[in-house]
Design an enzyme around this catalytic site. Structure first.
Site, PDB file in Angstrom:
ATOM      1  N   GLN A 126       0.836  -1.198   0.000  1.00 31.78           N
ATOM      2  CA  GLN A 126       0.000   0.000   0.000  1.00 31.78           C
ATOM      3  C   GLN A 126       0.871   1.248   0.000  1.00 31.78           C
ATOM      4  OE1 GLN A 126      -1.990   0.743   3.729  1.00 31.78           O
ATOM      5  NE2 GLN A 126      -3.682   1.828   2.764  1.00 31.78           N
ATOM      6  N   TYR A 128       0.467   4.802   0.239  1.00 37.17           N
ATOM      7  CA  TYR A 128      -0.298   6.015   0.540  1.00 37.17           C
ATOM      8  C   TYR A 128       0.615   7.052   1.210  1.00 37.17           C
ATOM      9  CZ  TYR A 128      -4.929   3.838  -0.183  1.00 37.17           C
ATOM     10  OH  TYR A 128      -6.041   3.240  -0.697  1.00 37.17           O
ATOM     11  N   GLU A 244     -12.251  -1.498   5.041  1.00 35.85           N
ATOM     12  CA  GLU A 244     -11.279  -2.300   5.792  1.00 35.85           C
ATOM     13  C   GLU A 244     -11.565  -2.102   7.280  1.00 35.85           C
ATOM     14  OE1 GLU A 244      -8.716  -4.468   7.591  1.00 35.85           O
ATOM     15  OE2 GLU A 244     -10.023  -4.798   5.940  1.00 35.85           O
ATOM     16  N   SER A 383      -4.622   7.516  13.126  1.00 34.30           N
ATOM     17  CA  SER A 383      -4.172   7.487  14.527  1.00 34.30           C
ATOM     18  C   SER A 383      -5.374   7.614  15.469  1.00 34.30           C
ATOM     19  CB  SER A 383      -3.202   8.633  14.793  1.00 34.30           C
ATOM     20  OG  SER A 383      -3.916   9.853  14.876  1.00 34.30           O
ATOM     21  N   GLU A 385      -5.850   9.747  17.652  1.00 38.28           N
ATOM     22  CA  GLU A 385      -6.286  11.150  17.744  1.00 38.28           C
ATOM     23  C   GLU A 385      -7.240  11.458  16.591  1.00 38.28           C
ATOM     24  OE1 GLU A 385      -2.849  10.331  18.079  1.00 38.28           O
ATOM     25  OE2 GLU A 385      -3.341  10.283  20.216  1.00 38.28           O
TER      26      GLU A 385
HETATM   27  C1  FAD Z   1       4.320   0.118  11.402  1.00 38.26           C
HETATM   28  C2  FAD Z   1       3.626   1.005  10.423  1.00 38.26           C
HETATM   29  C3  FAD Z   1       3.149   0.480   9.239  1.00 38.26           C
HETATM   30  C4  FAD Z   1       2.538   1.298   8.283  1.00 38.26           C
HETATM   31  N1  FAD Z   1       2.169   0.756   7.081  1.00 38.26           N
HETATM   32  C5  FAD Z   1       1.736   1.582   6.096  1.00 38.26           C
HETATM   33  C6  FAD Z   1       1.518   1.101   4.766  1.00 38.26           C
HETATM   34  O1  FAD Z   1       1.663  -0.098   4.486  1.00 38.26           O
HETATM   35  N2  FAD Z   1       1.153   1.968   3.806  1.00 38.26           N
HETATM   36  C7  FAD Z   1       0.964   3.293   4.064  1.00 38.26           C
HETATM   37  O2  FAD Z   1       0.616   4.034   3.151  1.00 38.26           O
HETATM   38  N3  FAD Z   1       1.166   3.801   5.305  1.00 38.26           N
HETATM   39  C8  FAD Z   1       1.554   2.975   6.328  1.00 38.26           C
HETATM   40  N4  FAD Z   1       1.802   3.491   7.588  1.00 38.26           N
HETATM   41  C9  FAD Z   1       1.698   4.935   7.800  1.00 38.26           C
HETATM   42  C10 FAD Z   1       0.611   5.364   8.759  1.00 38.26           C
HETATM   43  O3  FAD Z   1      -0.610   5.333   8.127  1.00 38.26           O
HETATM   44  C11 FAD Z   1       0.997   6.753   9.304  1.00 38.26           C
HETATM   45  O4  FAD Z   1       2.031   6.550  10.213  1.00 38.26           O
HETATM   46  C12 FAD Z   1      -0.146   7.459   9.961  1.00 38.26           C
HETATM   47  O5  FAD Z   1      -1.029   7.923   8.987  1.00 38.26           O
HETATM   48  C13 FAD Z   1       0.311   8.639  10.819  1.00 38.26           C
HETATM   49  O6  FAD Z   1       1.101   9.514  10.071  1.00 38.26           O
HETATM   50  P1  FAD Z   1       2.524  10.003  10.607  1.00 38.26           P
HETATM   51  O7  FAD Z   1       3.257   8.836  11.066  1.00 38.26           O
HETATM   52  O8  FAD Z   1       3.134  10.846   9.554  1.00 38.26           O
HETATM   53  O9  FAD Z   1       2.195  10.891  11.865  1.00 38.26           O
HETATM   54  P2  FAD Z   1       1.660  12.405  11.863  1.00 38.26           P
HETATM   55  O10 FAD Z   1       0.490  12.508  10.990  1.00 38.26           O
HETATM   56  O11 FAD Z   1       2.783  13.323  11.657  1.00 38.26           O
HETATM   57  O12 FAD Z   1       1.125  12.515  13.362  1.00 38.26           O
HETATM   58  C14 FAD Z   1       1.949  12.854  14.469  1.00 38.26           C
HETATM   59  C15 FAD Z   1       1.048  13.050  15.671  1.00 38.26           C
HETATM   60  O13 FAD Z   1       0.150  14.128  15.432  1.00 38.26           O
HETATM   61  C16 FAD Z   1      -1.181  13.704  15.630  1.00 38.26           C
HETATM   62  N5  FAD Z   1      -2.051  14.444  14.732  1.00 38.26           N
HETATM   63  C17 FAD Z   1      -1.927  14.610  13.401  1.00 38.26           C
HETATM   64  N6  FAD Z   1      -2.938  15.354  12.935  1.00 38.26           N
HETATM   65  C18 FAD Z   1      -3.729  15.652  13.973  1.00 38.26           C
HETATM   66  C19 FAD Z   1      -4.935  16.382  14.141  1.00 38.26           C
HETATM   67  N7  FAD Z   1      -5.531  16.955  13.101  1.00 38.26           N
HETATM   68  N8  FAD Z   1      -5.471  16.486  15.371  1.00 38.26           N
HETATM   69  C20 FAD Z   1      -4.870  15.912  16.442  1.00 38.26           C
HETATM   70  N9  FAD Z   1      -3.728  15.213  16.358  1.00 38.26           N
HETATM   71  C21 FAD Z   1      -3.155  15.082  15.135  1.00 38.26           C
HETATM   72  C22 FAD Z   1      -1.160  12.228  15.322  1.00 38.26           C
HETATM   73  O14 FAD Z   1      -2.241  11.556  15.908  1.00 38.26           O
HETATM   74  C23 FAD Z   1       0.156  11.843  15.948  1.00 38.26           C
HETATM   75  O15 FAD Z   1       0.005  11.691  17.315  1.00 38.26           O
HETATM   76  C24 FAD Z   1       2.378   2.681   8.557  1.00 38.26           C
HETATM   77  C25 FAD Z   1       2.827   3.197   9.765  1.00 38.26           C
HETATM   78  C26 FAD Z   1       3.443   2.400  10.698  1.00 38.26           C
HETATM   79  C27 FAD Z   1       3.931   3.002  11.984  1.00 38.26           C
END
Ligand code: FAD
Lengths: 398, 377
Positions: A126, A128, A244, A383, A385
């Protein structure tokens, strides 16, 4: 109101159980139970066995080679698989891409890709998330520019789970910078062997390499590999997200985790008796078990609604939060349960082919890694949040 | 009442902070983690050279400080950089026990510890002893040549680097009796002692130690036969203070990293620190860390008190640190999102090390129960 499965549902459960008893290789269930990493071949072997039985596409309609099961049957199936320590069915092709292709793909795409998913010819990942686009997915920047009958893709994806195994990626790309960010996104199917793609592993804090960065440098993708219309990719991606959601609470994983925790707490000694008899520890187990019992019913309520054709509301976000918190608490307790034997760094001993005897009791080796690794549960897939924001938006009518 | 550092301690803190900042760059962390010893001998030498190890011992013991506040100060600084040096094992536990119980010949080792030339490890915990200090199954049987040691010791931190081990063994009594425990100072290379070495989560090395007919002479006995429990309890109290102070330093480092990240990471067009839900959680983390600081001060001020008083503080502090540590680890990872889970980003090392604090010298639950027994019930 009747809390029991119907006779048909019970018979179905027995059928699933019989299948698992007969067909699930002990070699695989042992690995899952002991928290060892599964290889690509392990996953493929298990998929082939389930596919042989005709049950691999548990959420696809019959016309596409699926089971046609309703939400309750799917739940029973997933629940039994987890209880039996079967490897999980890798979701990317089956649970995620399949439904999108069935709804929005061209006839050619359906005919070509869907059977390949079932037969294990393709391993999908995936694409994204990007370094700058996590929770704010719509801000993604990987670009696809038309060039004759191709797109030229440039940019970077990250966190790509098991991308190291994949030969195909379904990918969100920017095809327009006009209007709202959501309105310039397209959904592409990208062959990972195309020149210009580089996959680099990301090592996580438990020492495992399950996620990757994927770089695109002038990668040629045929226009025919776009799903649906140009700039409509966001709609398809969101459809995928709402679909999903059946196993979002992870009840089966929580049950398996709780059973494992109790096994550890039986075996461990504290002050001359089994840890499970320690009132403070027993109280912690009880609290999480009570929560889990209620959540299982919440889960079934949502599933029944879905089986009756209702679209899930904020309940699926509630399940995501509760489910992850419960599983994380179980992981934390398992870490506590093994005491000092949480300290040995065991990653190597959990790899395929390792002959290393575990340092302490065998159940102790994976617990610290699992505790750290499963912090991901409340981060990915939206997440906690973001889930809370969805709930509050719905209930406060914001 | 005065919560300021004395001039001496201020100087120590300044010097140490400078040295550690220069020694522990993010890359050094990697080099150290991948070294054979699990720490950097070069950094260890420089710590000894600046007198850091001596700060953990009193003048009478050959050092120059050695009070609770000195221990706390040093280990908090170590925690702030995520240091992996085996200071607790070699100096606080090993050196501390020899300084407290040793004869003149044995005490020569304390000088070497202070000079940075000797490493020690305390081989006390056993596979089923958990955190129970009096649980000793390993036996020491007298014979004509001295004692024969038999048993198994579990997760002996720093044993692979140690020139000498301090082994606890039973010379009398039942498995869980306080009386009848003796200590032996033995070269690690003694015949009959074998180590299975492995890395520890968050840095450092440990070993499972098997004692199979380990013959030691009577000169190996450290302190009086059968009466080591109080010394072990004292050493553990001091080590608990050290690890709690280290945990405090780790928390501060994690807090600073997380605050930085909240200010710089942008999603939805704004720094994520603009989201109120994260603001409040960061505020909770910050206030709990102040609680942790006060708990460490409480223990530092009472670690040399009589055992009844001391142990109430040991358990109160270790319990609170364990609870706050879990919150700090989990919240900091969560607020970072995916990046918080990577091995490469600095946070990874800090959270692993902080997580492991609850697995030494009694965990949150153990100390809750002990606090109930000592102060509530
Ligand atoms: C082990 C693992 C596997 C994954 N596998 C895939 C995959 O196969 N394909 C894929 O595409 N992605 C994958 N992901 C990505 C995952 O979807 C992202 O990590 C997730 O969307 C969060 O984005 P970020 O890590 O950039 O955190 P950020 O978005 O930068 O968030 C940082 C913090 O800010 C908070 N936050 C952000 N926006 C807001 C808001 N508006 N209000 C309040 N709080 C907020 C978040 O909750 C978090 O606590 C994976 C991630 C992990 C850790």
């Amino acid at each position: 109101m009747d809390l029991n499965y119907t006779p048909e549902q019970r018979a179905f459960r027995d059928e699933v159980n019989g299948f698992l008893k007969a067909e699930l290789p002990t070699r695989l269930s042992d690995k899952v139970r002991q928290g060892k990493s599964l290889t690509k071949q392990d996953h493929e072997e298990w998929h082939a066995i389930v596919n042989q039985r005709g049950w691999l596409a548990s959420n696809w309609p019959v016309e596409f080679g699926g089971t046609g099961w309703d939400a309750v049957q799917r739940h029973i199936f997933e629940d039994e698989l987890t209880r039996a320590y079967a490897p999980r069915i890798v979701p990317f092709g089956l649970a995620m891409l399949g439904p999108v292709l069935q709804k929005f793909g061209s006839r050619e795409q359906q005919d070509y890709y869907l059977p390949r998913i079932l037969n294990g010819d393709d391993w999908w990942c995936q694409g994204y998330s990007e370094p700058g686009a996590g929770s704010d997915l719509a801000s993604l920047r990987t670009s696809a520019v038309r060039d004759g009958d191709h797109y030229i893709v440039n940019g970077q994806k990250t966190w790509t789970t098991l991308g190291q195994h994949a030969n195909m990626m379904f990918c969100l790309v920017r095809t327009s910078k006009e209007g709202k960010p959501q309105e310039g996104i397209s959904f592409l199917l990208i062959d990972m062997t195309t020149p210009g793609i580089e996959v680099r592993p990301i090592v996580l804090i438990d020492g495992g390499a399950e996620v990757n960065e994927v770089f695109f440098d002038n990668v040629k993708v045929p226009l025919a590999n776009r799903v649906g219309e140009e700039n409509k990719g966001w709609t398809y991606a969101k459809y995928l997200l709402t679909h999903e959601r059946t196993n979002i609470a992870g009840v089966g994983f929580a049950n398996a985790g709780l059973a494992n925790l109790k096994r550890i707490a039986q075996a461990e000694q504290s002050g001359g008796r089994p840890l499970i008899e320690n009132p403070h520890f027993a109280a912690r187990i009880a609290r999480v078990e009570i929560d889990l019992m209620a959540m299982s019913t919440t889960n079934l309520r949502v599933i029944s609604q879905a089986a009756a054709g209702q679209a899930p509301g904020p309940e699926s976000s509630m399940l995501k939060i509760k489910g992850t918190v419960i599983r994380q608490e179980i992981n934390a307790m398992a870490r506590t349960a093994v005491g000092p034997y949480a300290m040995p760094f065991a990653s190597e001993g959990l790899e395929e082919g390792s002959n290393l005897e575990p340092v302490g009791p065998d159940y102790a080796a994976p617990v610290t890694g699992q505790y750290l690794n499963n912090r991901k549960l409340s981060i990915y897939g939206g997440s906690n949040e973001i889930q809370r924001a969805i709930i509050s938006k719905a209930i406060l009518e914001l | 009442m005065n919560f300021d550092l004395t001039d001496e301690r201020q100087m120590l803190q300044d010097g140490l902070r400078r040295l550690l900042r220069d020694s522990y760059t993010a890359d050094a962390q990697k080099i150290i983690a991948e070294s054979d010893t699990g720490y950097s001998p070069k950094i260890w030498d420089s710590l000894a050279e600046m007198g850091l190890i001596g700060a953990l011992f009193t003048e009478k013991q050959g050092g120059f400080a050695g009070a609770g506040f000195d221990l706390a100060l040093v280990h908090e600084e170590m925690g702030r950089v995520g240091a992996v040096d085996p200071l607790i094992d070699t100096a606080v536990l090993g050196g501390g026990l020899i300084a407290a119980c040793g004869n003149d010949a044995q005490k020569a080792l304390v000088e070497e510890v202070i000079a940075g030339t000797a490493h020690l490890a305390l081989a006390h915990g056993e596979p089923t002893s958990r955190f129970d200090l009096s649980h000793v199954q390993t036996s020491a049987t007298r014979n004509n040549d001295g004692y024969v040691l038999d048993g198994r010791k579990a997760v002996v931190v720093n044993a692979p680097n140690a020139d000498h081990l301090i082994v606890s063994a039973r010379t009398a009594g039942d498995v869980a009796d306080r009386d009848g425990i003796s200590l032996f100072l033995v070269p690690t290379a003694t015949k009959g002692i074998t180590l299975r070495s492995y890395p520890v989560v968050g840095g450092g090395l440990a070993a499972e130690v098997t004692l199979d007919q380990g013959q030691v002479d009577t000169g190996a006995l450290l302190g009086p036969e059968g009466a080591a429990f109080d010394a072990l309890a004292t050493a553990h109290a001091r080590a608990t203070l050290a690890i709690c102070a280290e945990a405090l330093g780790l928390m501060e480092a994690i807090r600073d990293l997380t605050i930085d990240y909240l200010k710089t990471r942008k999603q939805f067009g704004v720094p994520i620190g603009k989201f109120q839900v994260l603001q409040h959680r960061m505020a909770d983390v910050a206030l709990e860390i102040e609680q942790a600081r006060s708990a460490v001060i409480n223990l530092a001020g009472h670690v040399d008190a009589v055992p009844q008083v001391r142990d109430v503080h040991v358990s109160a502090t270790k319990n609170l640190i364990g609870t706050v540590a879990r919150q700090v680890v989990e919240e900091s990872i969560q607020m970072h999102g995916g990046i918080g889970l990577t091995a490469e980003y600095e946070l990874g090392h800090f959270v692993k090390r902080l997580t492991m604090v609850d697995h030494r010298f009694g965990d949150t639950m153990y100390h809750l129960e002990r606090f109930i027994a000592l102060a509530v019930a």
